[in-house]
Design an enzyme around this catalytic site. Sequence first.
Site, PDB file in Angstrom:
ATOM      1  N   ASP A 109       0.821  -1.224   0.000  1.00  0.00           N
ATOM      2  CA  ASP A 109       0.000   0.000   0.000  1.00  0.00           C
ATOM      3  C   ASP A 109       0.852   1.271   0.000  1.00  0.00           C
ATOM      4  O   ASP A 109       2.044   1.254   0.332  1.00  0.00           O
ATOM      5  CB  ASP A 109      -0.878   0.036   1.258  1.00  0.00           C
ATOM      6  CG  ASP A 109      -2.013  -0.979   1.196  1.00  0.00           C
ATOM      7  OD1 ASP A 109      -1.998  -1.848   0.297  1.00  0.00           O
ATOM      8  OD2 ASP A 109      -2.908  -0.905   2.057  1.00  0.00           O
ATOM      9  N   ASP A 110       0.163   2.362  -0.298  1.00  0.00           N
ATOM     10  CA  ASP A 110       0.631   3.754  -0.119  1.00  0.00           C
ATOM     11  C   ASP A 110       1.684   4.214  -1.135  1.00  0.00           C
ATOM     12  O   ASP A 110       2.209   5.322  -1.015  1.00  0.00           O
ATOM     13  CB  ASP A 110       1.170   4.000   1.306  1.00  0.00           C
ATOM     14  CG  ASP A 110       0.097   3.813   2.373  1.00  0.00           C
ATOM     15  OD1 ASP A 110      -1.038   3.469   2.008  1.00  0.00           O
ATOM     16  OD2 ASP A 110       0.406   4.002   3.556  1.00  0.00           O
ATOM     17  N   HIS A 160      -6.428   3.345  -3.613  1.00  0.00           N
ATOM     18  CA  HIS A 160      -6.262   3.561  -2.164  1.00  0.00           C
ATOM     19  C   HIS A 160      -6.535   5.033  -1.818  1.00  0.00           C
ATOM     20  O   HIS A 160      -5.981   5.553  -0.855  1.00  0.00           O
ATOM     21  CB  HIS A 160      -4.834   3.140  -1.771  1.00  0.00           C
ATOM     22  CG  HIS A 160      -4.626   2.907  -0.302  1.00  0.00           C
ATOM     23  ND1 HIS A 160      -5.548   2.281   0.513  1.00  0.00           N
ATOM     24  CD2 HIS A 160      -3.575   3.201   0.519  1.00  0.00           C
ATOM     25  CE1 HIS A 160      -5.065   2.205   1.744  1.00  0.00           C
ATOM     26  NE2 HIS A 160      -3.887   2.772   1.781  1.00  0.00           N
ATOM     27  N   HIS A 164      -5.436   9.653   1.212  1.00  0.00           N
ATOM     28  CA  HIS A 164      -5.262   8.765   2.370  1.00  0.00           C
ATOM     29  C   HIS A 164      -5.822   9.400   3.642  1.00  0.00           C
ATOM     30  O   HIS A 164      -5.253   9.308   4.727  1.00  0.00           O
ATOM     31  CB  HIS A 164      -3.772   8.411   2.553  1.00  0.00           C
ATOM     32  CG  HIS A 164      -3.544   7.090   3.213  1.00  0.00           C
ATOM     33  ND1 HIS A 164      -3.523   6.933   4.574  1.00  0.00           N
ATOM     34  CD2 HIS A 164      -3.337   5.853   2.710  1.00  0.00           C
ATOM     35  CE1 HIS A 164      -3.300   5.671   4.873  1.00  0.00           C
ATOM     36  NE2 HIS A 164      -3.183   4.983   3.744  1.00  0.00           N
ATOM     37  N   HIS A 252       3.712  -2.297   3.045  1.00  0.00           N
ATOM     38  CA  HIS A 252       3.717  -0.966   2.420  1.00  0.00           C
ATOM     39  C   HIS A 252       4.982  -0.768   1.579  1.00  0.00           C
ATOM     40  O   HIS A 252       6.089  -1.009   2.066  1.00  0.00           O
ATOM     41  CB  HIS A 252       3.645   0.128   3.487  1.00  0.00           C
ATOM     42  CG  HIS A 252       2.323   0.146   4.215  1.00  0.00           C
ATOM     43  ND1 HIS A 252       2.027  -0.735   5.229  1.00  0.00           N
ATOM     44  CD2 HIS A 252       1.219   0.924   4.048  1.00  0.00           C
ATOM     45  CE1 HIS A 252       0.793  -0.494   5.672  1.00  0.00           C
ATOM     46  NE2 HIS A 252       0.284   0.519   4.965  1.00  0.00           N
TER      47      HIS A 252
END
Length: 300
Positions: A109-110, A160, A164, A252
């Site tokens: 992620d991210d 995503h 965020h 991540h």
Amino acid sequence: MKTRIKKIRLKRKFFWRRLILISLIIGSSILTYTLLSKRNQQEVFGQAQYPIQMPPNTLSYEALNKTSHSQTEAPVNSISFNAPSNFAGTVVYDVKLPKKEKYVALTFDDGPWPNTTDQILKILRQNHIKATFFMIGENVKAHPVQAKNVLADGHVIGNHTWHHWYMHMNPQLAASEIESTANIIYKTTGAKTTLFRPPGGILNNGLADYAKNQNHSVILWSADSEDYRIPSVATLIKRVMKVAPGGIVLMHDGGGNRSHTVTALPQIINKLRKQGYKFVTVPELLELQNKQQPSATAKN
Ligand SMILES: [Zn+2]
């Protein structure tokens, strides 16, 4: 005699008048024709020069033409990442597989993120593993090369959100967070995705509701490395190793210092392989569930 001379003069006069008239007609015709043909040329030229924006992955002329009509229309050779249809509009933590069916999905992620995304891609490539990357819109905009690299290596891309954010969002803001990210992923990589992961795994701040209403699949996880807390490599590995067959592992590639994740990843892969695990993408994992008798942890 005089009248004859007069007649001849008159005839000459008429001749010159006619000549001037004919010349004028011919001249104006030529001028009109030239002007018209120039205008046509400009129109054709104008069409050819019409600015056409297209995603970098689309190469065919048909795709180019289609894209010129609408940015949201998929080009001919675009890729779509979707869960199987029975997972549309559902929340997934993992899938239930028999103990001998040792499959897991690694998710990152991210990102995309400078250095770490490419380092993780390299490890996955060396190990012939396909994973799933849930990207943040503003990071796709900031690091388009890394986003393209993820797709080029054959991995799956998920949404995503743009910022965020964790806060509660009205449907308009939720829509903007998700759709702007979908657009930048599409413009950058040519890929469309209906896989959505809410930041922080939060299901009640409006984002997951919007995604479900759009028939997207909300993908959570069953094993959290908590690598964003930057634990020791040993702790990070221990947390991931709690995964069970059908599990989804959260790590991540972006959002901060991910050097521990990069260091831990080859060891995680080795340890899981020694236990007999195989690695699949999230859509592949869900397909495996469908091949079993359906009893997924899918919740509406
Ligand atoms: Zn996140």
